[in-house]
Design an enzyme around this catalytic site. Structure first.
Site, short mmCIF file in Angstrom:
data_model
loop_
_atom_site.label_atom_id
_atom_site.label_comp_id
_atom_site.label_asym_id
_atom_site.label_seq_id
_atom_site.Cartn_x
_atom_site.Cartn_y
_atom_site.Cartn_z
N HIS A 76 0.81 -1.23 0.00
CA HIS A 76 0.00 0.00 0.00
C HIS A 76 0.84 1.28 0.00
CE1 HIS A 76 -3.86 -2.13 0.67
NE2 HIS A 76 -3.00 -3.05 1.06
N ASP A 194 -11.75 -4.82 0.39
CA ASP A 194 -10.70 -5.84 0.48
C ASP A 194 -11.28 -7.23 0.21
OD1 ASP A 194 -8.66 -7.56 1.31
OD2 ASP A 194 -8.66 -6.86 3.40
N HIS A 363 -0.79 -18.18 14.06
CA HIS A 363 -0.97 -17.07 13.13
C HIS A 363 -2.46 -16.80 12.96
CE1 HIS A 363 -0.57 -14.39 9.76
NE2 HIS A 363 -1.32 -15.17 9.00
N HIS A 367 -6.92 -10.17 7.45
CA HIS A 367 -8.00 -9.84 6.51
C HIS A 367 -9.26 -10.61 6.88
CE1 HIS A 367 -5.15 -7.97 3.62
NE2 HIS A 367 -4.33 -8.88 4.12
#
Ligand SMILES: [Zn+2]
Ligand SMILES: [Zn+2]
Length: 555
Positions: A76, A194, A363, A367
């Site tokens: 980004h 997204d 983990h 998103h």
């Protein structure tokens, strides 16, 4: 573009993972949202970085009101130094606190010191010509992530940035759902959302589930622990530090960006470590193995990263040995799977143990999954939807989710890079003309087009090698006056091709004789003929297309 329309032009990030960049235009003015980059794939030999093709902005520099950055990830913000330098523009750059902090340090590395960087707190509004800008706080795998709300006379364009609806984020600041709902009630014209996890059913696990999982795994490790994650994932690094502190282990931050990002985050009050806990990588060997945790870069198997160097026995401070445990607190970004699995295997070869996200819940993605994308759609009730940030499959799945929550199919667009969505004042929208939006390559410090000759040459050289043919001719009649020299490097299967070089000399002699008979005397033309004849012969014999470099010397 018709007067009064709003035009949303994605320049990168659609049909791919990486290099996100979108230009929103209204009444002749432009706001650029994100300037991301992508890391090259294996075929892009010698290419360091891939940038979105922002050439369509070149002659619109004076129309750019601002650049707005959603968050500090490379996909980004990574292209910002190149965009600023290439456009020679100085628009104000807005973003959240950490985003601006990271970008400032990045620009300094590129010796850009005068860029007008402005931290914009969520909820504050800035007047940008025909736009009114507001940032909305979102939760993601880096602090201070923001959605971008651009109000126009037709309604609000809402670019979500990367997000998840994490109800228990590590910093206790979930996405501002009430503000999103308010924007929805005011009227969202278009939602650019997204799509990264549009293929995953349900709701993403909270980031705060990772800390306890790390603690549990740490508790089982007899020796040294090396945790690898993204250096920008400040909350993950924090959770690893906390787990180490709980078990009375010291922590070394290994890798330049790991130390740099932690310092920036700590100076902003976004991360912390108890007094005396942190040690330098050099001090690791001063402590017994069971008293140390190293938090390292290299979760993507990046060539020069600290972990990759450890795996190859090439790190100055950390030498892996049996009894060590390496925890991958990250999953590979598409395209990085091979280098990650190679790194993992190297670590096993050394005798250390590896724990990945498929072995233990160490983990959590940053998103949102399907139910979160639907929640975003339901909160904001957009008139039009343009899924972004995903490969074609995920863009399509995101579009299907939009239809599933009741948005009519003709209001959901499947865009691509370089294809603008134009929205008119009577509530009509359509995809506009396809402008060229390829990629720009960065090779060292220079930037160039993808069909760059150098890149093609490198690909050819790496696949099929090179033949150099040196012919010496008489300047009187063009006849060959010395046996042609044939030099080759890296040509596959040439050892098996008996007598090939001898035959090649004959081909060269014949080619020169033909040219002399046809009275071809221009060196350029001669070289072209030689090239064609040699290339044809080599292809017939080897089924390969090495680079052929003819050199004709007149004496
Ligand atoms: Zn992203
Ligand atoms: Zn991100």
């Amino acid at each position: 573009m018709r007067a009064g329309a709003v035009r949303i032009l994605p320049l990168g990030g659609l049909g791919e993972i990486g290099k996100n960049m979108t230009a929103v235009e209204h009444e002749g003015r432009i706001v650029v949202i994100d300037t991301g980059l992508m890391f090259p794939t294996a075929e892009m030999l010698g290419i360091d970085l891939v940038l979105p093709d922002f050439s369509s902005l070149r002659d619109r520099v004076d129309d750019i009101e601002a650049i707005v950055l959603t968050h500090g990830h490379e996909d980004h913000v990574g292209a910002l130094p190149f965009v600023l330098r290439e456009l020679g523009a100085q628009p104000t750059i807005y973003g959240g606190r950490l985003t601006i902090g990271l970008v400032r340090s990045k620009l300094e590395e590129h010796k850009i010191r005068d860029a007008p960087l402005e931290e914009l707190p969520p909820g504050s509004r800035v007047d940008l010509g025909p736009f009114d800008l507001e940032l909305v706080h979102m939760a993601h795998s880096i602090p201070d992530s923001r959605a971008v709300a651009l109000r126009t006379s037709l309604g609000t364009v809402l670019v979500t940035g990367d997000y998840k609806f994490d109800q228990t984020p590590v910093d206790g600041r979930p996405a501002d759902v009430s503000r999103l709902a308010e924007l929805g009630s005011e009227g969202v014209l278009c939602l650019c959302g997204d799509s990264t996890n549009a293929d995953r059913r349900g709701v993403a696990p909270s980031e705060s589930t990772v800390g306890p999982a790390l603690l549990e795994e740490f508790g089982r490790c007899p020796g040294r622990i090396i945790v690898t994650c993204f250096a920008s994932n400040v909350h993950r690094v924090q959770q690893a530090i906390d787990a180490a502190a709980d078990l009375d282990r010291r922590v070394a931050l290994v890798g330049r960006s790991m130390r740099k990002n932690f310092n920036i985050a700590r100076n902003l009050g976004l991360a912390d470590a108890p007094e005396g806990l942190l040690i330098s990588p050099k001090e690791i060997n001063d402590f017994p193995d069971h008293k140390v945790v190293a938090i390292s870069t290299g979760s993507q198997g990046e060539p020069l990263s600290a972990l990759r160097r450890m795996a190859h026995g090439d790190h100055p401070d950390v030498e892996l040995h049996s009894g060590d445990t390496v925890i991958f607190s990250a999953t590979p970004i598409p395209g990085n799977e091979r280098s990650v699995s190679e790194t993992v295997d190297r670590i096993f070869q050394i005798g250390a143990t590896v724990i990945t996200a498929s072995d233990a819940p160490v983990h959590a993605s940053g998103h949102g999954w399907q139910e979160e994308l639907k929640l975003m759609l339901n909160l904001t009730r957009p008139r039009f939807v343009l899924p972004v940030h995903g490969d074609h499959k995920r863009l399509r799945l995101h579009a299907e989710l939009a239809e599933a929550v009741g948005i009519s199919p003709e209001c959901v667009f499947r865009g691509k890079n370089g294809l603008a969505l134009e929205i008119y004042d009577h509530g009509e929208a359509r995809l506009g003309e396809d402008v060229h939006a390829g990629v720009i390559f960065v090779d060292g410090v220079d930037i160039g087009e993808p069909d760059d000759v150098a890149l093609r040459d490198r690909r050819m050289l790496s696949a099929d090698g090179i033949f150099i043919v040196v012919a010496t001719i008489s300047s009187d009649d063009g006849s060959s006056v010395a046996p042609p020299e044939v030099i080759f490097r890296g040509v596959p299967f040439i050892d098996a091709a008996d007598g090939l070089v001898e035959e090649l000399r004959l081909v060269v002699e014949r080619s020169l004789a033909d040219a002399a008979a046809a009275e071809v005397r221009e060196v350029d033309l001669l070289q072209q003929d030689l090239h064609d004849d040699v290339a044809e012969f080599v292809y017939e014999r080897l089924r390969r297309r090495p680079m052929v470099l003819p050199v004709v010397v007149e004496v």
